[in-house]
Design an enzyme around this catalytic site. Sequence first.
Site, mmCIF file in Angstrom:
data_model
loop_
_atom_site.group_PDB
_atom_site.id
_atom_site.type_symbol
_atom_site.label_atom_id
_atom_site.label_comp_id
_atom_site.label_asym_id
_atom_site.label_seq_id
_atom_site.Cartn_x
_atom_site.Cartn_y
_atom_site.Cartn_z
ATOM 1 N N MET A 30 0.848 -1.202 0.000
ATOM 2 C CA MET A 30 0.000 0.000 0.000
ATOM 3 C C MET A 30 0.882 1.250 0.000
ATOM 4 O O MET A 30 0.414 2.341 0.353
ATOM 5 C CB MET A 30 -0.938 -0.005 1.210
ATOM 6 C CG MET A 30 -1.920 -1.176 1.164
ATOM 7 S SD MET A 30 -3.460 -0.836 2.018
ATOM 8 C CE MET A 30 -2.879 -0.531 3.662
ATOM 9 N N HIS A 37 8.966 -3.568 3.473
ATOM 10 C CA HIS A 37 8.556 -3.772 2.080
ATOM 11 C C HIS A 37 9.785 -4.049 1.205
ATOM 12 O O HIS A 37 9.776 -4.952 0.370
ATOM 13 C CB HIS A 37 7.885 -2.505 1.530
ATOM 14 C CG HIS A 37 6.687 -2.043 2.268
ATOM 15 N ND1 HIS A 37 6.676 -0.893 3.030
ATOM 16 C CD2 HIS A 37 5.432 -2.556 2.352
ATOM 17 C CE1 HIS A 37 5.479 -0.724 3.552
ATOM 18 N NE2 HIS A 37 4.705 -1.717 3.164
ATOM 19 N N LYS A 149 5.039 -10.239 9.276
ATOM 20 C CA LYS A 149 4.480 -9.319 10.269
ATOM 21 C C LYS A 149 2.956 -9.417 10.229
ATOM 22 O O LYS A 149 2.290 -9.312 11.252
ATOM 23 C CB LYS A 149 4.910 -7.895 9.956
ATOM 24 C CG LYS A 149 4.407 -6.949 10.986
ATOM 25 C CD LYS A 149 4.487 -5.531 10.565
ATOM 26 C CE LYS A 149 3.516 -4.755 11.372
ATOM 27 N NZ LYS A 149 2.615 -3.998 10.542
ATOM 28 N N GLN A 153 -2.702 -12.418 7.475
ATOM 29 C CA GLN A 153 -2.847 -12.140 6.044
ATOM 30 C C GLN A 153 -2.171 -13.236 5.218
ATOM 31 O O GLN A 153 -2.719 -13.694 4.216
ATOM 32 C CB GLN A 153 -2.221 -10.776 5.762
ATOM 33 C CG GLN A 153 -2.203 -10.340 4.330
ATOM 34 C CD GLN A 153 -1.842 -8.868 4.221
ATOM 35 O OE1 GLN A 153 -2.639 -8.006 4.523
ATOM 36 N NE2 GLN A 153 -0.629 -8.589 3.802
ATOM 37 N N MET A 184 8.587 -2.552 11.826
ATOM 38 C CA MET A 184 8.361 -1.428 10.909
ATOM 39 C C MET A 184 6.933 -1.475 10.391
ATOM 40 O O MET A 184 6.406 -2.545 10.088
ATOM 41 C CB MET A 184 9.336 -1.494 9.741
ATOM 42 C CG MET A 184 10.729 -1.142 10.161
ATOM 43 S SD MET A 184 11.780 -0.964 8.723
ATOM 44 C CE MET A 184 13.328 -0.680 9.565
ATOM 45 N N SER A 185 6.317 -0.306 10.312
ATOM 46 C CA SER A 185 4.949 -0.215 9.813
ATOM 47 C C SER A 185 4.709 1.190 9.296
ATOM 48 O O SER A 185 5.208 2.163 9.871
ATOM 49 C CB SER A 185 3.958 -0.517 10.943
ATOM 50 O OG SER A 185 2.674 -0.052 10.598
ATOM 51 N N ARG A 187 2.205 2.713 9.676
ATOM 52 C CA ARG A 187 1.384 3.413 10.675
ATOM 53 C C ARG A 187 2.203 3.899 11.874
ATOM 54 O O ARG A 187 1.658 4.607 12.721
ATOM 55 C CB ARG A 187 0.234 2.526 11.132
ATOM 56 C CG ARG A 187 -0.822 2.348 10.036
ATOM 57 C CD ARG A 187 -2.035 1.594 10.537
ATOM 58 N NE ARG A 187 -3.144 1.662 9.610
ATOM 59 C CZ ARG A 187 -3.540 0.675 8.809
ATOM 60 N NH1 ARG A 187 -2.910 -0.478 8.818
ATOM 61 N NH2 ARG A 187 -4.569 0.828 8.015
HETATM 62 P P1 AMP Z 1 1.323 -3.040 3.476
HETATM 63 O O1 AMP Z 1 1.896 -1.954 2.631
HETATM 64 O O2 AMP Z 1 1.218 -2.703 4.919
HETATM 65 O O3 AMP Z 1 0.048 -3.597 2.878
HETATM 66 O O4 AMP Z 1 2.371 -4.245 3.415
HETATM 67 C C1 AMP Z 1 2.803 -4.790 2.197
HETATM 68 C C2 AMP Z 1 3.615 -6.032 2.459
HETATM 69 O O5 AMP Z 1 4.754 -5.692 3.252
HETATM 70 C C3 AMP Z 1 2.841 -7.091 3.245
HETATM 71 O O6 AMP Z 1 3.174 -8.374 2.752
HETATM 72 C C4 AMP Z 1 3.361 -6.896 4.652
HETATM 73 O O7 AMP Z 1 3.280 -8.066 5.443
HETATM 74 C C5 AMP Z 1 4.806 -6.532 4.383
HETATM 75 N N1 AMP Z 1 5.368 -5.831 5.535
HETATM 76 C C6 AMP Z 1 4.869 -4.744 6.178
HETATM 77 N N2 AMP Z 1 5.644 -4.415 7.238
HETATM 78 C C7 AMP Z 1 6.646 -5.322 7.278
HETATM 79 C C8 AMP Z 1 7.762 -5.533 8.143
HETATM 80 N N3 AMP Z 1 8.007 -4.735 9.175
HETATM 81 N N4 AMP Z 1 8.597 -6.574 7.872
HETATM 82 C C9 AMP Z 1 8.355 -7.399 6.820
HETATM 83 N N5 AMP Z 1 7.317 -7.251 5.964
HETATM 84 C C10 AMP Z 1 6.474 -6.232 6.191
#
Ligand code: AMP
Length: 282
Positions: A30, A37, A149, A153, A184-185, A187
């Site tokens: 996203m 990512h 993480k 999902q 890491m996030s 958010r």
């Molecule tokens: P998102 O943009 O939050 O939808 O995440 C996109 C992808 O990145 C998903 O497969 C998440 O699980 C992965 N992801 C998000 N945060 C992390 C993290 N800290 N470590 C590893 N993968 C992550």
Amino acid sequence: MRIFKKISPFQKHLHQKKQAGARVGFVPTMGALHDGHLSLVRKSRRENDITVVSVFVNPAQFGPSEDFRRYPRPAKKDILLLKKENADIIIYPSVEEMYPRGYQTFVEVKGLGQALCGHSRPGHFKGVATVVCKLLNIVAPDRIYLGRKDAQQVEIIRKMISDLNMPVKVKTGVTVREADGLAMSSRNRYLTPRQRQEAPALYRLLREARKSIMDGERRAPVIGRKIRAGVKRQTSGRVDYIECVNSKSLVPVKNLKGKILIAVAVHFGKARLIDNITVNVE
Ligand code: AMP
């Protein structure tokens, strides 16, 4: 690196590469990219000829009172980061491109979608499964890369892929963390300085829980209570859930046995943070 906003020219371009024999890895995101990512992009680059990254803030996975509108969209920075990682193709569709007027089709993974985050985010995983199903149809990759993480999902996408006979292999990457352990996030930027200081407690408590289990504790409620007490003592966060579940079925386990996922979700002001750890119990 090629960037496409429209699906049809993207598919034409990728089709040519596939005809030439290229193996394709796909990383759905996203945006608001961070090292979590990017670690998936790197993994895909190592294992495939072409890496496709999607950047799409999917309205279907946000509840009415959630942060769809204020979700960060640093488009230029994301593109620079992906360029640096040598990603090959970015698909950056608009909401109208993904869900044109009159859109009606949704994918729901019933049981797994109702566990853990499913309680407090009804409809969330239906939105996730729908968009990932669409993206898999659009990209038709050999492999999809997902982060552990978001452990729930991962299991939901695995199940969808197997139930719908989709010809794609699921590859997962470990959770990438800040130096102090916070996962890491995108958010994390919602955290105030004080909340940011407190938030690493989640991973500390998960590690302590894993240690208790390794030291012989088998009672899930005891583990749950310990983590809850720690969150209360060490942070100002409000617990959504703390659960010990079977890592595949996501069904709660009372007497810990087999591969266990300890998963937590805690609200820190505007941010709802999730984290998890797995433990192999003999
Ligand atoms: P998102 O943009 O939050 O939808 O995440 C996109 C992808 O990145 C998903 O497969 C998440 O699980 C992965 N992801 C998000 N945060 C992390 C993290 N800290 N470590 C590893 N993968 C992550």
